[in-house]
Scaffold this motif. Structure first.
Motif, short mmCIF file in Angstrom:
data_model
loop_
_atom_site.label_atom_id
_atom_site.label_comp_id
_atom_site.label_asym_id
_atom_site.label_seq_id
_atom_site.Cartn_x
_atom_site.Cartn_y
_atom_site.Cartn_z
N LYS A 30 0.85 -1.19 0.00
CA LYS A 30 0.00 0.00 0.00
C LYS A 30 0.89 1.23 0.00
O LYS A 30 1.88 1.28 0.72
N TYR A 32 0.91 5.18 0.89
CA TYR A 32 0.17 6.20 1.65
C TYR A 32 0.30 7.57 1.01
O TYR A 32 -0.65 8.33 0.94
N SER A 33 1.49 7.90 0.61
CA SER A 33 1.70 9.21 0.00
C SER A 33 2.99 9.19 -0.81
O SER A 33 3.89 8.37 -0.56
N ASP A 52 -1.59 12.27 -1.73
CA ASP A 52 -1.86 11.24 -0.73
C ASP A 52 -2.67 10.09 -1.34
O ASP A 52 -2.98 10.09 -2.52
N GLU A 53 -2.99 9.12 -0.50
CA GLU A 53 -3.64 7.90 -0.98
C GLU A 53 -5.02 8.16 -1.56
O GLU A 53 -5.52 7.36 -2.35
N LEU A 105 0.47 -3.25 7.24
CA LEU A 105 0.18 -1.84 6.96
C LEU A 105 1.08 -0.87 7.73
O LEU A 105 0.79 0.33 7.78
N ARG A 107 3.83 1.63 8.12
CA ARG A 107 4.39 2.55 7.14
C ARG A 107 5.90 2.66 7.31
O ARG A 107 6.43 2.83 8.41
N ASP A 109 9.25 4.75 5.05
CA ASP A 109 9.49 5.82 4.10
C ASP A 109 10.75 5.53 3.30
O ASP A 109 11.77 5.11 3.87
#
Length: 121
Positions: A30, A32-33, A52-53, A105, A107, A109
């Protein structure tokens, strides 16, 4: 692991346009951004655009009305359309992806390696 690769940089004349692409590959569950940063010579990296998502976007004042960030046609890609470029836009442009590599999920970076944009006549 997620890999981030930017492409599309180059030399352009003032007033010209360039389109940068950011591709996230590997184990991407997934995103997110996705953000674009610019780093001018001798300066810190500065945020110029984010998506963003949900497709919401935001821009630095210096690029509003000139730059447009959007999802690419290929999966896990984002583009930065840069118009009306001027010499102050000369910088290395980095893609910064916030993503979850798996079903937890959580996150993480990730930075790309950057792509050089030079605006000069």
């Amino acid at each position: 692991q997620v890999q981030v690769v930017e492409s599309g940089g180059g030399l352009v004349q003032p007033g010209g346009s360039l389109r940068l692409s950011c591709a996230a590959s590997g184990t991407v569950f997934k995103i997110y951004s996705v953000s674009w940063y610019q780093q001018r010579p001798g300066k810190q990296r500065e945020l110029v655009a984010i998506i963003d998502e949900d497709g919401g976007t935001d821009y630095a004042d210096s690029v509003k009305g000139r730059f447009t960030v959007s999802r690419g046609s290929a999966k896990n890609t984002v583009s930065l359309q840069m118009n009306s470029l001027n010499p102050d836009d000369t910088a290395v442009y980095y893609c910064y992806v916030g993503a979850a590599p798996d079903i937890t999920l959580r996150r993480y970076d990730y930075w790309g390696q950057g792509t050089q944009v030079t605006v000069a006549s």
